[in-house]
Design a protein around this motif. Structure first.
Motif, short mmCIF file in Angstrom:
data_model
loop_
_atom_site.label_atom_id
_atom_site.label_comp_id
_atom_site.label_asym_id
_atom_site.label_seq_id
_atom_site.Cartn_x
_atom_site.Cartn_y
_atom_site.Cartn_z
N GLY A 55 0.80 -1.22 0.00
CA GLY A 55 0.00 0.00 0.00
C GLY A 55 0.83 1.27 0.00
N CYS A 57 1.26 5.30 1.70
CA CYS A 57 1.00 6.29 2.74
C CYS A 57 1.12 7.65 2.07
CB CYS A 57 2.01 6.15 3.87
SG CYS A 57 1.78 7.35 5.20
N TYR A 71 -3.56 6.42 4.43
CA TYR A 71 -3.04 5.35 3.58
C TYR A 71 -4.14 4.78 2.72
CZ TYR A 71 -5.15 1.46 6.15
OH TYR A 71 -6.04 0.57 6.70
N SER A 72 -3.71 4.13 1.65
CA SER A 72 -4.60 3.38 0.77
C SER A 72 -3.87 2.11 0.37
CB SER A 72 -4.95 4.19 -0.49
OG SER A 72 -5.80 5.26 -0.17
N ASN A 73 -4.64 1.06 0.14
CA ASN A 73 -4.02 -0.24 -0.15
C ASN A 73 -3.61 -0.40 -1.61
OD1 ASN A 73 -4.11 -1.33 2.46
ND2 ASN A 73 -6.28 -1.73 2.23
N THR A 74 -4.29 0.28 -2.52
CA THR A 74 -3.97 0.12 -3.94
C THR A 74 -3.85 1.50 -4.58
OG1 THR A 74 -6.27 0.12 -4.70
CG2 THR A 74 -5.33 -2.02 -4.05
N THR A 77 -7.41 2.90 -5.21
CA THR A 77 -8.07 3.51 -4.05
C THR A 77 -7.36 4.80 -3.62
OG1 THR A 77 -6.87 2.12 -2.47
CG2 THR A 77 -9.05 1.35 -3.20
N LEU A 78 -6.06 4.87 -3.84
CA LEU A 78 -5.32 6.10 -3.53
C LEU A 78 -5.81 7.25 -4.40
CD1 LEU A 78 -2.91 7.48 -2.06
CD2 LEU A 78 -1.52 6.80 -4.03
N ARG A 80 -8.68 7.50 -5.91
CA ARG A 80 -10.05 7.81 -5.50
C ARG A 80 -10.05 8.65 -4.22
NH1 ARG A 80 -12.44 2.88 -4.05
NH2 ARG A 80 -11.97 2.25 -6.18
N ARG A 81 -9.18 8.29 -3.28
CA ARG A 81 -9.09 9.03 -2.02
C ARG A 81 -8.65 10.47 -2.26
NH1 ARG A 81 -11.22 10.55 2.23
NH2 ARG A 81 -9.95 10.73 4.07
N GLY A 105 2.12 1.80 3.26
CA GLY A 105 0.71 1.67 3.63
C GLY A 105 0.40 2.00 5.07
N CYS A 106 -0.40 1.13 5.70
CA CYS A 106 -0.87 1.39 7.06
C CYS A 106 0.27 1.39 8.08
CB CYS A 106 -1.96 0.40 7.46
SG CYS A 106 -1.41 -1.29 7.67
#
Length: 148
Positions: A55, A57, A71-74, A77-78, A80-81, A105-106
């Motif tokens: 992911g 950060c 954070y986002s996993n992909t 999704t990043l 989109r965030r 990531g997280c």
């Protein structure tokens, strides 16, 4: 008024609180909750290195001149965030800026939240003052380049 439900030494805090994560917590106990929630992740990152975690950060500057560390996993999704954060930020005014995207990531998010805890702005949203410490970190932070 909602009161904090945190229990210390068999006594309930009872301070004025807001509901976070379905729990009524005052700002002090909300910060303690964040620290305890991410302890295991931070320990794993110390052993394996944040690069071992999947992911992304990110650190973004918001119109109120606070930074959000998330954070986002992909990559999907990043992106989109970022669209969602930008749309939310535009309601407050101009000034949304992506300061860094990093691997980890997280795990990196948990490490940075802990590292910059003194700069945390009370309340929800994991926002931080844009402190000198954060600016110094960003000056040397390894960034990723993502496809547009």
């Amino acid at each position: 008024m909602v009161t904090c439900c945190w229990v210390n030494d068999d006594a309930v805090c009872g301070a004025e609180a807001e509901v976070h994560y379905s729990l009524p917590l005052c700002s002090d106990h909300l910060n303690r909750y964040h620290r305890s929630k991410t302890y295991t992740i931070r320990q794993s990152a110390a052993i394996h290195g944040v690069e071992a975690f999947p992911g992304y950060c990110y650190v973004v500057l918001l119109p109120d001149e606070t930074v959000k560390i998330g954070y986002s996993n992909t990559e999907e999704t990043l992106k989109r965030r970022f669209r969602d954060l930008k749309r939310e930020a535009e309601k407050e005014g101009p000034g949304f800026d992506i300061l860094a995207v990093m691997a980890g990531g997280c795990a990196l998010e948990a490490v940075l939240h802990y590292r910059f805890e003194k700069s945390r702005v009370p309340g929800p949203g994991e926002r931080f003052e844009f402190s000198d410490e954060i600016q110094d970190f960003l000056a040397t932070a390894p960034r990723l380049s993502l496809a547009a």
